[in-house]
Design an enzyme around this catalytic site. Structure first.
Site, PDB file in Angstrom:
ATOM      1  N   ARG A  67      47.072  29.798  40.246  1.00 48.15           N
ATOM      2  CA  ARG A  67      46.037  29.663  39.974  1.00 48.15           C
ATOM      3  C   ARG A  67      45.355  29.404  41.333  1.00 48.15           C
ATOM      4  NH1 ARG A  67      41.198  31.399  37.568  1.00 48.15           N
ATOM      5  NH2 ARG A  67      42.657  30.217  35.519  1.00 48.15           N
ATOM      6  N   GLN A  85      43.776  40.647  31.286  1.00 42.21           N
ATOM      7  CA  GLN A  85      42.519  40.131  31.904  1.00 42.21           C
ATOM      8  C   GLN A  85      42.841  40.459  33.830  1.00 42.21           C
ATOM      9  OE1 GLN A  85      38.806  38.831  32.533  1.00 42.21           O
ATOM     10  NE2 GLN A  85      39.451  37.305  33.801  1.00 42.21           N
ATOM     11  N   ARG A  90      50.009  40.815  38.399  1.00 39.78           N
ATOM     12  CA  ARG A  90      49.798  39.219  39.113  1.00 39.78           C
ATOM     13  C   ARG A  90      50.585  38.373  38.370  1.00 39.78           C
ATOM     14  NH1 ARG A  90      44.367  36.473  37.088  1.00 39.78           N
ATOM     15  NH2 ARG A  90      43.979  36.879  35.222  1.00 39.78           N
ATOM     16  N   HIS A 168      41.686  39.399  44.945  1.00 41.18           N
ATOM     17  CA  HIS A 168      40.887  38.355  44.517  1.00 41.18           C
ATOM     18  C   HIS A 168      41.411  36.343  45.398  1.00 41.18           C
ATOM     19  CE1 HIS A 168      39.378  35.675  41.214  1.00 41.18           C
ATOM     20  NE2 HIS A 168      39.527  36.343  40.768  1.00 41.18           N
ATOM     21  N   ASP A 213      29.045  34.475  40.159  1.00 41.50           N
ATOM     22  CA  ASP A 213      30.158  35.630  39.415  1.00 41.50           C
ATOM     23  C   ASP A 213      29.222  36.326  39.661  1.00 41.50           C
ATOM     24  OD1 ASP A 213      32.175  35.745  36.558  1.00 41.50           O
ATOM     25  OD2 ASP A 213      32.210  36.741  38.595  1.00 41.50           O
ATOM     26  N   GLU A 272      36.194  38.871  47.156  1.00 42.55           N
ATOM     27  CA  GLU A 272      37.355  39.228  46.768  1.00 42.55           C
ATOM     28  C   GLU A 272      36.869  40.796  47.167  1.00 42.55           C
ATOM     29  OE1 GLU A 272      36.693  36.413  42.952  1.00 42.55           O
ATOM     30  OE2 GLU A 272      38.002  38.766  42.564  1.00 42.55           O
TER      31      GLU A 272
HETATM   32  O1  TA6 Z   1      36.307  37.449  39.959  1.00 39.98           O
HETATM   33  C1  TA6 Z   1      35.715  36.868  39.711  1.00 39.98           C
HETATM   34  C2  TA6 Z   1      36.192  36.981  37.734  1.00 39.98           C
HETATM   35  O2  TA6 Z   1      36.202  38.376  37.809  1.00 39.98           O
HETATM   36  C3  TA6 Z   1      35.693  35.331  36.857  1.00 39.98           C
HETATM   37  O3  TA6 Z   1      34.321  36.425  36.504  1.00 39.98           O
HETATM   38  C4  TA6 Z   1      36.680  34.428  36.910  1.00 39.98           C
HETATM   39  O4  TA6 Z   1      37.080  34.724  35.362  1.00 39.98           O
HETATM   40  C5  TA6 Z   1      37.766  34.303  37.059  1.00 39.98           C
HETATM   41  O5  TA6 Z   1      37.824  36.218  38.659  1.00 39.98           O
HETATM   42  C6  TA6 Z   1      38.842  34.165  37.075  1.00 39.98           C
HETATM   43  O6  TA6 Z   1      39.995  34.730  36.342  1.00 39.98           O
HETATM   44  P1  TA6 Z   1      41.111  34.568  35.832  1.00 39.98           P
HETATM   45  O7  TA6 Z   1      41.750  35.582  35.265  1.00 39.98           O
HETATM   46  O8  TA6 Z   1      41.924  34.683  36.958  1.00 39.98           O
HETATM   47  O9  TA6 Z   1      40.800  33.283  35.241  1.00 39.98           O
END
Ligand code: TA6
Length: 317
Positions: A67, A85, A90, A168, A213, A272
Protein backbone atom coordinates in the site's frame (compact mmCIF):
# COMPACT_ATOMS: atom_id res chain seq x y z
CA UNK A 1 31.64 10.98 -2.85
CA UNK A 2 33.01 10.93 -6.37
CA UNK A 3 30.93 9.58 -9.24
CA UNK A 4 33.38 6.74 -9.54
CA UNK A 5 32.87 5.68 -5.93
CA UNK A 6 29.10 6.32 -6.24
CA UNK A 7 27.02 3.21 -5.84
CA UNK A 8 24.25 4.05 -8.30
CA UNK A 9 22.49 0.69 -8.00
CA UNK A 10 22.59 -1.39 -4.81
CA UNK A 11 20.91 -4.78 -4.51
CA UNK A 12 19.59 -5.35 -1.03
CA UNK A 13 17.03 -7.14 1.11
CA UNK A 14 13.97 -5.26 2.34
CA UNK A 15 11.00 -5.94 4.62
CA UNK A 16 10.22 -9.63 5.20
CA UNK A 17 13.35 -10.56 3.26
CA UNK A 18 11.88 -9.30 -0.02
CA UNK A 19 14.50 -8.35 -2.62
CA UNK A 20 14.86 -4.65 -3.30
CA UNK A 21 17.11 -2.34 -5.27
CA UNK A 22 18.29 1.08 -4.08
CA UNK A 23 19.02 3.73 -6.71
CA UNK A 24 21.20 6.74 -5.81
CA UNK A 25 22.21 9.77 -7.80
CA UNK A 26 24.99 12.29 -7.28
CA UNK A 27 22.88 15.08 -5.77
CA UNK A 28 21.71 12.81 -2.97
CA UNK A 29 18.29 11.73 -4.22
CA UNK A 30 17.50 8.03 -3.79
CA UNK A 31 14.75 5.56 -4.66
CA UNK A 32 13.87 2.02 -3.62
CA UNK A 33 12.23 -0.61 -5.78
CA UNK A 34 10.88 -3.95 -4.58
CA UNK A 35 10.99 -6.80 -7.07
CA UNK A 36 7.67 -7.82 -5.55
CA UNK A 37 5.22 -5.90 -7.69
CA UNK A 38 8.05 -4.13 -9.55
CA UNK A 39 7.06 -1.41 -7.13
CA UNK A 40 8.81 1.81 -6.20
CA UNK A 41 8.36 2.18 -2.43
CA UNK A 42 10.56 5.17 -1.70
CA UNK A 43 11.78 8.35 -3.43
CA UNK A 44 13.81 10.70 -1.23
CA UNK A 45 15.22 14.12 -2.01
CA UNK A 46 18.76 15.32 -1.27
CA UNK A 47 17.69 16.10 2.31
CA UNK A 48 16.51 12.53 2.82
CA UNK A 49 12.85 13.65 2.89
CA UNK A 50 10.44 10.95 1.72
CA UNK A 51 8.38 12.16 -1.24
CA UNK A 52 6.14 9.12 -1.66
CA UNK A 53 3.54 7.80 0.78
CA UNK A 54 3.69 4.22 2.03
CA UNK A 55 1.20 3.25 4.71
CA UNK A 56 2.58 2.35 8.13
CA UNK A 57 0.24 -0.66 7.85
CA UNK A 58 1.40 -1.75 4.39
CA UNK A 59 1.80 -5.51 3.93
CA UNK A 60 5.17 -6.29 2.44
CA UNK A 61 3.96 -9.83 1.93
CA UNK A 62 2.47 -11.57 -1.11
CA UNK A 63 -0.27 -11.93 -2.22
CA UNK A 64 -1.41 -8.46 -1.11
CA UNK A 65 -0.07 -5.39 -2.92
CA UNK A 66 2.18 -3.00 -0.99
CA UNK A 67 0.00 0.00 0.00
CA UNK A 68 1.87 3.02 -1.27
CA UNK A 69 4.76 4.07 -3.48
CA UNK A 70 3.97 3.39 -7.15
CA UNK A 71 1.95 0.17 -7.63
CA UNK A 72 1.35 -0.68 -11.29
CA UNK A 73 -2.20 -1.44 -12.42
CA UNK A 74 -1.92 -3.89 -15.34
CA UNK A 75 -3.57 -5.47 -17.36
CA UNK A 76 -6.61 -3.88 -15.76
CA UNK A 77 -7.18 -0.61 -13.95
CA UNK A 78 -9.50 -0.83 -10.92
CA UNK A 79 -12.23 -3.52 -11.07
CA UNK A 80 -13.51 -2.61 -14.51
CA UNK A 81 -13.10 -6.03 -16.04
CA UNK A 82 -12.89 -9.62 -14.91
CA UNK A 83 -9.48 -9.69 -13.26
CA UNK A 84 -8.51 -8.95 -9.66
CA UNK A 85 -8.66 -5.27 -8.66
CA UNK A 86 -5.91 -3.41 -10.55
CA UNK A 87 -4.81 -6.56 -12.36
CA UNK A 88 -1.99 -8.88 -11.32
CA UNK A 89 1.27 -6.99 -12.08
CA UNK A 90 1.50 -5.47 -8.59
CA UNK A 91 1.02 -8.89 -6.95
CA UNK A 92 3.74 -10.75 -8.82
CA UNK A 93 7.47 -11.21 -8.30
CA UNK A 94 9.31 -9.44 -11.11
CA UNK A 95 12.85 -10.36 -12.13
CA UNK A 96 15.88 -8.31 -13.09
CA UNK A 97 15.66 -8.11 -16.87
CA UNK A 98 18.50 -10.31 -18.10
CA UNK A 99 18.40 -8.91 -21.57
CA UNK A 100 16.85 -5.45 -21.80
CA UNK A 101 16.48 -4.28 -25.41
CA UNK A 102 18.54 -1.15 -26.13
CA UNK A 103 16.88 1.92 -24.69
CA UNK A 104 16.51 4.69 -27.26
CA UNK A 105 18.02 7.39 -25.12
CA UNK A 106 21.24 9.34 -25.10
CA UNK A 107 21.06 10.00 -21.37
CA UNK A 108 24.08 9.24 -19.22
CA UNK A 109 21.86 8.08 -16.33
CA UNK A 110 23.54 5.35 -14.33
CA UNK A 111 20.94 5.04 -11.55
CA UNK A 112 18.44 2.78 -13.24
CA UNK A 113 17.12 -0.75 -13.11
CA UNK A 114 15.40 -2.88 -15.74
CA UNK A 115 12.72 -5.28 -14.52
CA UNK A 116 10.72 -7.92 -16.35
CA UNK A 117 7.30 -9.35 -15.51
CA UNK A 118 7.32 -12.93 -16.68
CA UNK A 119 4.30 -14.70 -18.07
CA UNK A 120 2.86 -17.41 -15.83
CA UNK A 121 0.46 -20.23 -16.73
CA UNK A 122 -1.48 -19.24 -13.63
CA UNK A 123 -2.17 -15.77 -14.96
CA UNK A 124 -2.96 -17.24 -18.35
CA UNK A 125 -5.98 -18.93 -16.79
CA UNK A 126 -7.59 -15.53 -16.20
CA UNK A 127 -5.86 -13.55 -18.92
CA UNK A 128 -5.19 -15.97 -21.80
CA UNK A 129 -2.37 -13.98 -23.40
CA UNK A 130 1.41 -13.82 -23.43
CA UNK A 131 3.21 -10.52 -23.16
CA UNK A 132 6.62 -9.14 -22.32
CA UNK A 133 6.32 -6.34 -19.77
CA UNK A 134 9.64 -4.53 -19.33
CA UNK A 135 9.88 -1.72 -16.77
CA UNK A 136 12.80 0.70 -16.52
CA UNK A 137 13.00 2.80 -13.37
CA UNK A 138 15.49 5.66 -13.57
CA UNK A 139 16.60 8.24 -11.03
CA UNK A 140 17.69 11.20 -13.15
CA UNK A 141 20.65 13.49 -12.34
CA UNK A 142 18.23 16.13 -11.00
CA UNK A 143 16.42 13.60 -8.80
CA UNK A 144 13.50 13.12 -11.21
CA UNK A 145 12.02 9.63 -11.05
CA UNK A 146 11.13 8.12 -14.42
CA UNK A 147 9.17 4.92 -15.05
CA UNK A 148 8.99 3.57 -18.58
CA UNK A 149 6.85 0.53 -19.32
CA UNK A 150 7.22 -1.36 -22.56
CA UNK A 151 4.56 -4.00 -23.12
CA UNK A 152 4.76 -6.27 -26.16
CA UNK A 153 2.15 -8.77 -27.35
CA UNK A 154 4.01 -12.09 -27.71
CA UNK A 155 0.94 -14.21 -28.41
CA UNK A 156 1.72 -17.08 -30.81
CA UNK A 157 -1.95 -17.71 -31.56
CA UNK A 158 -2.31 -14.55 -33.61
CA UNK A 159 -4.60 -12.97 -31.01
CA UNK A 160 -4.57 -9.30 -30.03
CA UNK A 161 -5.06 -8.29 -26.45
CA UNK A 162 -6.50 -5.22 -24.78
CA UNK A 163 -5.50 -3.66 -21.45
CA UNK A 164 -5.87 -0.63 -19.25
CA UNK A 165 -2.98 0.71 -17.16
CA UNK A 166 -2.03 3.11 -14.36
CA UNK A 167 1.05 4.15 -12.41
CA UNK A 168 -0.88 4.29 -9.14
CA UNK A 169 1.40 6.90 -7.55
CA UNK A 170 0.94 7.81 -3.86
CA UNK A 171 2.45 11.27 -3.24
CA UNK A 172 3.32 12.22 0.34
CA UNK A 173 1.71 15.54 1.29
CA UNK A 174 1.86 17.50 4.53
CA UNK A 175 -1.88 18.22 4.85
CA UNK A 176 -4.36 17.16 2.12
CA UNK A 177 -6.62 20.10 2.99
CA UNK A 178 -3.75 22.41 1.93
CA UNK A 179 -3.07 20.73 -1.42
CA UNK A 180 -4.04 21.94 -4.89
CA UNK A 181 -3.83 20.12 -8.19
CA UNK A 182 -3.33 22.21 -11.32
CA UNK A 183 -3.75 21.05 -14.91
CA UNK A 184 -7.04 19.17 -14.65
CA UNK A 185 -9.46 22.07 -14.41
CA UNK A 186 -12.28 22.20 -17.04
CA UNK A 187 -11.63 18.57 -18.07
CA UNK A 188 -14.22 15.80 -18.24
CA UNK A 189 -13.89 13.01 -15.68
CA UNK A 190 -15.52 9.73 -14.71
CA UNK A 191 -16.57 9.81 -11.06
CA UNK A 192 -15.99 6.43 -9.43
CA UNK A 193 -18.12 7.58 -6.51
CA UNK A 194 -21.07 8.14 -8.82
CA UNK A 195 -21.07 4.92 -10.80
CA UNK A 196 -18.40 6.23 -13.19
CA UNK A 197 -20.78 8.91 -14.50
CA UNK A 198 -19.15 11.57 -16.69
CA UNK A 199 -18.89 15.14 -15.42
CA UNK A 200 -16.92 18.27 -16.27
CA UNK A 201 -14.54 19.76 -13.69
CA UNK A 202 -15.65 23.29 -12.84
CA UNK A 203 -13.54 26.18 -11.63
CA UNK A 204 -9.82 26.36 -11.33
CA UNK A 205 -7.35 24.25 -9.33
CA UNK A 206 -8.72 21.16 -7.59
CA UNK A 207 -8.74 21.17 -3.77
CA UNK A 208 -9.75 18.48 -1.25
CA UNK A 209 -12.29 18.32 1.55
CA UNK A 210 -13.80 14.84 1.10
CA UNK A 211 -13.29 11.48 -0.64
CA UNK A 212 -12.24 11.88 -4.29
CA UNK A 213 -12.00 9.09 -6.87
CA UNK A 214 -12.01 10.54 -10.39
CA UNK A 215 -10.59 9.50 -13.74
CA UNK A 216 -9.78 12.70 -15.65
CA UNK A 217 -9.89 12.13 -19.39
CA UNK A 218 -7.40 13.21 -22.05
CA UNK A 219 -5.41 15.45 -19.73
CA UNK A 220 -2.41 17.66 -20.53
CA UNK A 221 0.95 15.88 -20.33
CA UNK A 222 1.92 17.91 -17.25
CA UNK A 223 0.05 18.01 -13.92
CA UNK A 224 1.14 19.88 -10.77
CA UNK A 225 0.41 18.89 -7.17
CA UNK A 226 1.11 21.84 -4.85
CA UNK A 227 1.81 21.09 -1.19
CA UNK A 228 1.20 24.52 0.34
CA UNK A 229 2.45 23.64 3.81
CA UNK A 230 5.74 22.35 2.51
CA UNK A 231 6.11 24.90 -0.32
CA UNK A 232 6.76 21.93 -2.55
CA UNK A 233 5.28 21.14 -5.96
CA UNK A 234 5.26 17.70 -7.53
CA UNK A 235 5.21 17.78 -11.31
CA UNK A 236 3.93 14.71 -13.18
CA UNK A 237 4.86 14.45 -16.84
CA UNK A 238 3.35 11.59 -18.80
CA UNK A 239 3.54 10.10 -22.27
CA UNK A 240 1.35 7.37 -23.77
CA UNK A 241 -1.02 7.72 -20.80
CA UNK A 242 -3.85 10.09 -21.75
CA UNK A 243 -5.82 9.98 -18.50
CA UNK A 244 -5.10 10.82 -14.87
CA UNK A 245 -6.73 9.32 -11.78
CA UNK A 246 -7.03 11.39 -8.59
CA UNK A 247 -7.82 9.50 -5.39
CA UNK A 248 -8.02 10.24 -1.72
CA UNK A 249 -10.11 7.86 0.44
CA UNK A 250 -10.79 10.42 3.17
CA UNK A 251 -11.83 9.29 6.65
CA UNK A 252 -14.68 6.80 6.09
CA UNK A 253 -13.06 4.81 3.26
CA UNK A 254 -9.70 4.93 5.05
CA UNK A 255 -11.24 3.05 7.98
CA UNK A 256 -12.33 0.24 5.62
CA UNK A 257 -8.77 -0.38 4.40
CA UNK A 258 -6.96 -2.85 6.67
CA UNK A 259 -3.52 -1.79 5.32
CA UNK A 260 -4.11 1.93 5.72
CA UNK A 261 -4.03 4.01 8.92
CA UNK A 262 -7.29 5.77 9.85
CA UNK A 263 -5.69 9.23 9.66
CA UNK A 264 -3.22 8.56 6.87
CA UNK A 265 -5.55 10.05 4.25
CA UNK A 266 -4.41 13.45 5.52
CA UNK A 267 -0.87 12.84 4.29
CA UNK A 268 -1.30 11.31 0.86
CA UNK A 269 -2.77 11.93 -2.56
CA UNK A 270 -2.82 9.56 -5.51
CA UNK A 271 -2.35 11.23 -8.89
CA UNK A 272 -1.99 8.43 -11.42
CA UNK A 273 -0.83 8.64 -15.02
CA UNK A 274 -3.22 6.20 -16.62
CA UNK A 275 -4.95 4.82 -19.69
CA UNK A 276 -8.51 4.00 -18.67
CA UNK A 277 -11.16 5.49 -20.97
CA UNK A 278 -9.76 4.03 -24.20
CA UNK A 279 -8.12 0.65 -23.51
CA UNK A 280 -4.98 -0.17 -25.50
CA UNK A 281 -5.09 -3.01 -28.02
CA UNK A 282 -1.91 -4.65 -29.28
CA UNK A 283 -1.63 -7.11 -32.15
CA UNK A 284 0.97 -9.88 -31.84
CA UNK A 285 4.43 -8.32 -32.09
CA UNK A 286 3.19 -4.79 -31.35
CA UNK A 287 4.67 -2.88 -28.40
CA UNK A 288 3.18 -0.08 -26.30
CA UNK A 289 5.27 2.37 -24.27
CA UNK A 290 3.95 4.36 -21.32
CA UNK A 291 6.16 6.79 -19.46
CA UNK A 292 5.79 8.83 -16.27
CA UNK A 293 8.34 11.29 -14.91
CA UNK A 294 7.84 12.88 -11.51
CA UNK A 295 9.86 15.70 -10.00
CA UNK A 296 9.65 17.70 -6.77
CA UNK A 297 10.40 21.43 -7.00
CA UNK A 298 10.19 24.22 -4.45
CA UNK A 299 7.10 26.34 -5.18
CA UNK A 300 6.19 29.83 -4.05
CA UNK A 301 2.57 29.14 -3.26
CA UNK A 302 1.83 32.83 -2.72
CA UNK A 303 2.10 33.44 -6.41
CA UNK A 304 -0.72 30.94 -6.68
CA UNK A 305 1.22 29.47 -9.58
CA UNK A 306 4.11 27.14 -10.04
CA UNK A 307 7.39 29.01 -9.74
CA UNK A 308 8.11 29.08 -13.48
CA UNK A 309 11.83 29.58 -12.98
CA UNK A 310 12.04 26.45 -10.85
CA UNK A 311 9.86 24.33 -13.07
CA UNK A 312 11.72 25.41 -16.20
CA UNK A 313 15.01 24.76 -14.41
CA UNK A 314 13.92 21.22 -13.62
CA UNK A 315 11.82 20.47 -16.61
CA UNK A 316 13.27 18.20 -19.24
CA UNK A 317 12.79 19.11 -22.92
O1 TA6 B 1 -7.04 4.60 -8.24
C1 TA6 B 1 -8.19 4.78 -7.46
C2 TA6 B 1 -8.73 3.41 -7.04
O2 TA6 B 1 -9.20 2.69 -8.16
C3 TA6 B 1 -9.80 3.63 -5.98
O3 TA6 B 1 -11.09 3.28 -6.47
C4 TA6 B 1 -9.36 2.73 -4.82
O4 TA6 B 1 -9.91 1.43 -4.98
C5 TA6 B 1 -7.83 2.75 -5.03
O5 TA6 B 1 -7.68 2.63 -6.44
C6 TA6 B 1 -7.05 1.73 -4.24
O6 TA6 B 1 -7.28 0.45 -4.74
P1 TA6 B 1 -6.57 -0.80 -3.97
O7 TA6 B 1 -7.00 -2.02 -4.71
O8 TA6 B 1 -5.09 -0.56 -4.04
O9 TA6 B 1 -7.07 -0.72 -2.55
Amino acid sequence: MSRREMNFVEHSTGVNGLEKVILREVRGFSAEVYLYGGQVTSWKNELGEELLFVSSKANFMPPKAIRGGIPISFPQFSNHGFLEQHGFARNRLWVLDPNPPPFPTTSTNKAYIDLLLKHTEDDAKNWPHRCEFRLRITLGPGGDLMLTSRIRNTNTDGKSFTFTFAYHTYFAVTDISEVRVEGLETLDYLDNLKNRERFTEQGDAITFESEVDKVYLSTPTKIAIIDHERKRTFVVRKDGLPDAVVWNPWDKKAKTLSDFGDDEYKHMLCVEAACVEKPITLKPGEEWKGRQEISAVPSSYFSGQLDPRRVLLYSNP
